[in-house]
Enzyme design. Sequence first.
Site, PDB file in Angstrom:
ATOM      1  N   HIS A   1       0.853  -1.182   0.000  1.00 22.07           N
ATOM      2  CA  HIS A   1       0.000   0.000   0.000  1.00 22.07           C
ATOM      3  C   HIS A   1       0.898   1.244   0.000  1.00 22.07           C
ATOM      4  O   HIS A   1       2.063   1.188   0.418  1.00 22.07           O
ATOM      5  CB  HIS A   1      -0.892   0.013   1.230  1.00 22.07           C
ATOM      6  CG  HIS A   1      -1.962  -1.036   1.207  1.00 22.07           C
ATOM      7  ND1 HIS A   1      -3.097  -0.937   1.972  1.00 22.07           N
ATOM      8  CD2 HIS A   1      -2.071  -2.203   0.515  1.00 22.07           C
ATOM      9  CE1 HIS A   1      -3.870  -1.995   1.765  1.00 22.07           C
ATOM     10  NE2 HIS A   1      -3.258  -2.781   0.884  1.00 22.07           N
TER      11      HIS A   1
ATOM     12  N   GLU B   1       1.157   3.908   1.833  1.00 27.09           N
ATOM     13  CA  GLU B   1       1.768   4.307   3.098  1.00 27.09           C
ATOM     14  C   GLU B   1       2.894   3.354   3.500  1.00 27.09           C
ATOM     15  O   GLU B   1       3.944   3.804   3.980  1.00 27.09           O
ATOM     16  CB  GLU B   1       0.715   4.357   4.221  1.00 27.09           C
ATOM     17  CG  GLU B   1      -0.385   5.374   4.008  1.00 27.09           C
ATOM     18  CD  GLU B   1      -1.572   4.852   3.206  1.00 27.09           C
ATOM     19  OE1 GLU B   1      -2.616   5.517   3.212  1.00 27.09           O
ATOM     20  OE2 GLU B   1      -1.468   3.773   2.572  1.00 27.09           O
TER      21      GLU B   1
ATOM     22  N   CYS C   1      -5.941   2.345   5.595  1.00 31.82           N
ATOM     23  CA  CYS C   1      -6.633   1.103   5.931  1.00 31.82           C
ATOM     24  C   CYS C   1      -6.116   0.607   7.288  1.00 31.82           C
ATOM     25  O   CYS C   1      -5.141   1.144   7.819  1.00 31.82           O
ATOM     26  CB  CYS C   1      -6.396   0.064   4.846  1.00 31.82           C
ATOM     27  SG  CYS C   1      -4.729  -0.647   4.885  1.00 31.82           S
TER      28      CYS C   1
ATOM     29  N   CYS D   1      -2.298  -0.257   7.220  1.00 32.06           N
ATOM     30  CA  CYS D   1      -1.447   0.932   7.135  1.00 32.06           C
ATOM     31  C   CYS D   1      -1.509   1.748   8.410  1.00 32.06           C
ATOM     32  O   CYS D   1      -0.487   2.267   8.866  1.00 32.06           O
ATOM     33  CB  CYS D   1      -1.858   1.783   5.936  1.00 32.06           C
ATOM     34  SG  CYS D   1      -1.488   0.990   4.354  1.00 32.06           S
TER      35      CYS D   1
END
Length: 158
Positions: free
Chosen positions: A55, A57, A85, A88
């Site tokens: 992801h 991040e 999310c 993250c």
Amino acid sequence: MNTSDDIYFLDLAIELAVENVKKGGGPFGAVIVKDRKIIAKGTNRVTIDNDPTAHAEIVAIREACKILNDFQLTDCIIYSSCEPCPMCLGAIYWARPKKLIYAADKYDAADAGFDDSFIYDEIKLPYEKRQLKTITIKLEGACKPFDLWKSLENKKIY
């Protein structure tokens, strides 16, 4: 209160996300800043790298930690194109930046097909009620690594 720096870096995270979509990646971007300087950038690379943890991040955190030669993002700000999310958000807490700033929220993400409410709901459930079958087997010696860790005098606390 929003500063012009916050708006600038958040716009950059959004632009990274837009460009990433054009390249076949997911619609997420992140920028990590320290002392008003960009330390790292990340975009969602899940489908590009076949890595469910890639992801934006996480990608940015990994890069920033390498650059800073540290496992913590002390005095850093993470700018994300969207509310992180659960995975993250956990990584962000572990990285310990001083601040997280995001643009779109989890409802905007859900509207685009990125709905994390299932994960948030599952986390609250006892193991036996989760959809992912979760089993604990307490083996003799299961806590040996923790016992060793606790006995170390020169451990690096994190």
